[in-house]
Design an enzyme around this catalytic site. Structure first.
Site, PDB file in Angstrom:
ATOM      1  N   TYR A 177      -2.338  -1.673  10.369  1.00 46.74           N
ATOM      2  CA  TYR A 177      -2.318  -1.815   8.976  1.00 46.74           C
ATOM      3  C   TYR A 177      -0.865  -1.149   8.337  1.00 46.74           C
ATOM      4  CZ  TYR A 177      -4.233  -1.333   3.998  1.00 46.74           C
ATOM      5  OH  TYR A 177      -4.210  -1.469   2.715  1.00 46.74           O
ATOM      6  N   SER A 208       0.767  -1.100   0.049  1.00 43.98           N
ATOM      7  CA  SER A 208      -0.151   0.008  -0.167  1.00 43.98           C
ATOM      8  C   SER A 208       0.810   1.257   0.119  1.00 43.98           C
ATOM      9  CB  SER A 208      -0.749   0.026   1.252  1.00 43.98           C
ATOM     10  OG  SER A 208      -1.468   1.391   1.466  1.00 43.98           O
TER      11      SER A 208
HETATM   12  P1  NAD Z   1     -11.615  -6.275  -0.317  1.00 42.46           P
HETATM   13  O1  NAD Z   1     -12.240  -6.083   1.097  1.00 42.46           O
HETATM   14  O2  NAD Z   1     -12.444  -5.996  -1.294  1.00 42.46           O
HETATM   15  O3  NAD Z   1     -11.283  -7.647  -0.446  1.00 42.46           O
HETATM   16  C1  NAD Z   1     -10.427  -8.547   0.538  1.00 42.46           C
HETATM   17  C2  NAD Z   1     -10.717 -10.002   0.269  1.00 42.46           C
HETATM   18  O4  NAD Z   1      -9.906 -10.692   1.141  1.00 42.46           O
HETATM   19  C3  NAD Z   1     -12.131 -10.359   0.565  1.00 42.46           C
HETATM   20  O5  NAD Z   1     -12.619 -11.309  -0.315  1.00 42.46           O
HETATM   21  C4  NAD Z   1     -12.081 -10.998   1.908  1.00 42.46           C
HETATM   22  O6  NAD Z   1     -13.012 -12.178   2.056  1.00 42.46           O
HETATM   23  C5  NAD Z   1     -10.582 -11.628   1.920  1.00 42.46           C
HETATM   24  N1  NAD Z   1      -9.896 -11.918   3.132  1.00 42.46           N
HETATM   25  C6  NAD Z   1      -9.916 -11.403   4.276  1.00 42.46           C
HETATM   26  N2  NAD Z   1      -9.449 -11.939   5.397  1.00 42.46           N
HETATM   27  C7  NAD Z   1      -9.225 -13.265   4.725  1.00 42.46           C
HETATM   28  C8  NAD Z   1      -8.143 -14.174   5.401  1.00 42.46           C
HETATM   29  N3  NAD Z   1      -7.863 -14.105   6.496  1.00 42.46           N
HETATM   30  N4  NAD Z   1      -7.888 -15.212   4.271  1.00 42.46           N
HETATM   31  C9  NAD Z   1      -8.439 -15.321   3.062  1.00 42.46           C
HETATM   32  N5  NAD Z   1      -9.022 -14.176   2.484  1.00 42.46           N
HETATM   33  C10 NAD Z   1      -9.337 -13.150   3.356  1.00 42.46           C
HETATM   34  O7  NAD Z   1     -10.497  -5.316  -0.248  1.00 42.46           O
HETATM   35  P2  NAD Z   1      -9.430  -4.717  -1.296  1.00 42.46           P
HETATM   36  O8  NAD Z   1      -9.630  -3.452  -1.086  1.00 42.46           O
HETATM   37  O9  NAD Z   1      -9.638  -5.557  -2.488  1.00 42.46           O
HETATM   38  O10 NAD Z   1      -7.966  -5.295  -0.743  1.00 42.46           O
HETATM   39  C11 NAD Z   1      -7.070  -6.336  -1.295  1.00 42.46           C
HETATM   40  C12 NAD Z   1      -5.764  -5.833  -0.815  1.00 42.46           C
HETATM   41  O11 NAD Z   1      -5.352  -4.613  -1.264  1.00 42.46           O
HETATM   42  C13 NAD Z   1      -5.561  -5.609   0.889  1.00 42.46           C
HETATM   43  O12 NAD Z   1      -4.431  -6.288   1.087  1.00 42.46           O
HETATM   44  C14 NAD Z   1      -5.513  -4.296   1.054  1.00 42.46           C
HETATM   45  O13 NAD Z   1      -4.609  -3.834   2.281  1.00 42.46           O
HETATM   46  C15 NAD Z   1      -4.816  -3.596  -0.179  1.00 42.46           C
HETATM   47  N6  NAD Z   1      -4.871  -2.542  -0.502  1.00 42.46           N
HETATM   48  C16 NAD Z   1      -6.098  -2.006  -0.949  1.00 42.46           C
HETATM   49  C17 NAD Z   1      -6.242  -0.492  -0.829  1.00 42.46           C
HETATM   50  C18 NAD Z   1      -7.392   0.250  -1.064  1.00 42.46           C
HETATM   51  O14 NAD Z   1      -7.724   1.448  -1.418  1.00 42.46           O
HETATM   52  N7  NAD Z   1      -8.642  -0.622  -1.681  1.00 42.46           N
HETATM   53  C19 NAD Z   1      -5.210   0.269  -0.953  1.00 42.46           C
HETATM   54  C20 NAD Z   1      -3.981  -0.328  -0.832  1.00 42.46           C
HETATM   55  C21 NAD Z   1      -3.782  -1.626  -0.475  1.00 42.46           C
END
Ligand code: NAD
Length: 263
Positions: A158, A145
């Site tokens: 985080y 991130s």
């Molecule tokens: P999201 O909530 O849309 O998807 C996350 C997925 O992870 C979900 O399907 C959930 O069921 C699954 N999950 C959660 N805990 C789990 C576990 N213990 N085992 C297996 N699966 C699990 O979130 P997103 O925004 O797509 O995030 C995905 C990644 O991107 C994360 O690591 C997040 O930190 C990172 N990220 C997101 C953003 C953002 O702005 N959305 C920015 C930077 C980084």
């Protein structure tokens, strides 16, 4: 060598791919020819994502996996290798967000978040590495991130976890280099997925400002153009990194954030 963005005949395992960024990466990898395993806590949603990919002419399977549970990770990875062959590309993407100031951050929440982000990255990497080493070929991409490089209020666990992934990726680049394995961290800015939608009202409440102000004055304040990064932006980057044909590019953290972070 001219670069082709093809993942033909590769096996890709993407965690947390039933939703958001991981889902778009799975769809993009499938279009590039990879067999994709969608590993998620939510098996029903993982299967639905896989089914949609199969309907569209790709090859995908849903796998039940809590990435923080060693037995589930090992069983899930074995299931994928049996169905699709050893994993060539791992995208360790599953993650959650919990916002709270440090003084009221529950220890249980701290441990839960670190377990999903850090134990999850470690356990999935450990499970697929023997197969990659045997083939002398593989790529591991960690979903970092901008918070791998910057800090924000309310996000102690985080920010700590996302900084930690840089360390794991760099060690893997060194250990895996001689054995044909590359590693990277993708560092997105804010992307409007369920993870972010949930934070908008939470941060508004915590900071005592409106939801609009959270978007404009907190999330997108330091971007060059006030725009959100998209799941497609991150999926395209993940495709580029997976398809890159040499180890000239390894151990890197690549930020896609509309200029919020320029590291
Ligand atoms: P999201 O909530 O849309 O998807 C996350 C997925 O992870 C979900 O399907 C959930 O069921 C699954 N999950 C959660 N805990 C789990 C576990 N213990 N085992 C297996 N699966 C699990 O979130 P997103 O925004 O797509 O995030 C995905 C990644 O991107 C994360 O690591 C997040 O930190 C990172 N990220 C997101 C953003 C953002 O702005 N959305 C920015 C930077 C980084």
């Amino acid at each position: 060598m001219t670069m082709q963005l093809s993942l033909k005949d590769k096996t890709a395992l993407i965690t947390g791919a039933a939703s958001g960024i991981g889902k778009e990466i799975a769809e993009t990898y499938a279009r590039a020819g990879a067999k994709v395993a969608i590993a998620d806590l939510n098996l029903e949603a993982a299967k639905a994502t896989a089914e949609a990919i199969n309907q569209a002419g790709g090859k995908a399977m849903g796998v039940a996996m809590n990435v923080a549970d060693e037995a589930q990770v090992n069983a899930g990875c074995a299931e994928v290798a049996k169905a699709f062959g050893p994993v060539d590309i791992l995208v360790s993407n599953a993650g959650i967000q919990i916002v709270n100031p440090i003084e009221s951050f529950a220890f249980a929440d701290w441990k839960k978040l670190l377990a999903i982000h850090l134990d999850g990255a470690f356990l999935t990497t450990k499970a697929v590495l023997p197969g990659m080493y045997a083939k002398k070929n593989g790529v591991v991409i960690y979903m970092g991130s901008v918070h791998s490089h910057e800090a924000s209020k309310l996000k102690s666990a985080y920010v700590t976890a996302k900084h930690g992934l840089l360390g794991l990726a760099r060690v893997l680049a060194k250990e895996g280099g001689p054995k044909g394995v590359r590693s990277h961290v993708i560092c997105p800015g804010f992307v409007r997925t369920p993870l972010v939608e949930k934070q908008i009202p939470e941060q508004a409440k915590e900071l005592g400002i409106s939801e609009d102000e959270v978007i404009k004055n907190v999330m997108l304040k330091d971007t060059v153009d006030g725009e959100f990064t998209t799941t497609a932006d991150i999926a395209n980057l993940a495709l580029f990194l997976a398809a890159f044909p040499s180890a000239a590019l390894t151990g890197q953290s690549i930020v896609a954030s509309h200029g919020w972070c320029m590291n």
